[in-house]
Design a protein around this motif. Structure first.
Motif: not given
Length: 187
Positions: A70-71, A74, A77-78, A81, A111-112, A115, A118-119, A122
């Motif tokens: 998951t990390t 994330l 995606t970060a 973005a 958005i980045g 994310l 979130a990264t 995590s």
């Protein structure tokens, strides 16, 4: 995103800059912000990718592997973005739509950054789980997330509210809304 974008009319009058000059300035400001975030997220992402090749990775529990995957997703995606404004600019450069490019790049950056939080959350959760195996980890991570939110959201919004005069205030949703542009026919 700089709060000055919302109050373009007053800001433009005070700075005495044209629409094109304002778009150039906003683009340059945004790229400076993105450079800081890109460096951090790329280092973090590189570190995350290397973890799977260490001997300790084989000893992770199934839950820790899920958190790791998951990390990494994330982080990917970060990274995407936060890098996206560069190819976006390359694709639209020379099309006389810099003001729109600035708005889209700002959205991608926002958005980045979300994310990235979130990264970081995590990654911290995984590291503390592996290092301590203790029940206080979620509380500690929650405290760090609260700190991120205080620094990245609450403080800027407070400063924006506190130091922006009434004639310069704007709704944040309006900042992200597409703006009507005129055409050569004056539509």
């Amino acid at each position: 995103m700089p709060a000055a974008w919302a109050s373009e009319g007053a800001e433009q009058a005070r700075r005495q800059e044209s629409e094109a000059e304002r778009a150039d300035r906003q683009w340059n400001e945004l790229m400076q912000e993105v450079r800081v975030a890109q460096t951090g997220v790329q280092i973090l992402f590189g570190f995350l990718l290397s973890v799977a090749f260490t001997p300790a990775f084989g000893h992770l529990s199934d839950m820790d592997r899920i958190i790791y995957i998951t990390t990494v997703v994330l982080g990917a995606t970060a990274t995407g973005a936060l890098i996206a404004p560069v190819p976006f600019h390359r694709w639209v450069s020379g099309r006389s739509i810099k003001a729109q490019a600035v708005r889209w790049a700002a959205r991608l950056t926002f958005i980045g950054l979300a994310l990235l939080i979130a990264t970081l959350t995590s990654a911290l959760f995984l590291i503390l789980r592996v290092a301590t195996h203790d029940g206080f980890v979620p509380w500690l991570v929650g405290g760090v997330v609260a700190w991120y939110l205080a620094c990245w959201v609450v403080l800027p919004l407070w400063a924006r509210q506190r130091y922006t005069t009434l004639d310069h205030q704007a709704d944040p949703a309006v900042e992200l809304a597409p703006r009507k542009t005129s055409t050569a026919r004056g539509d």
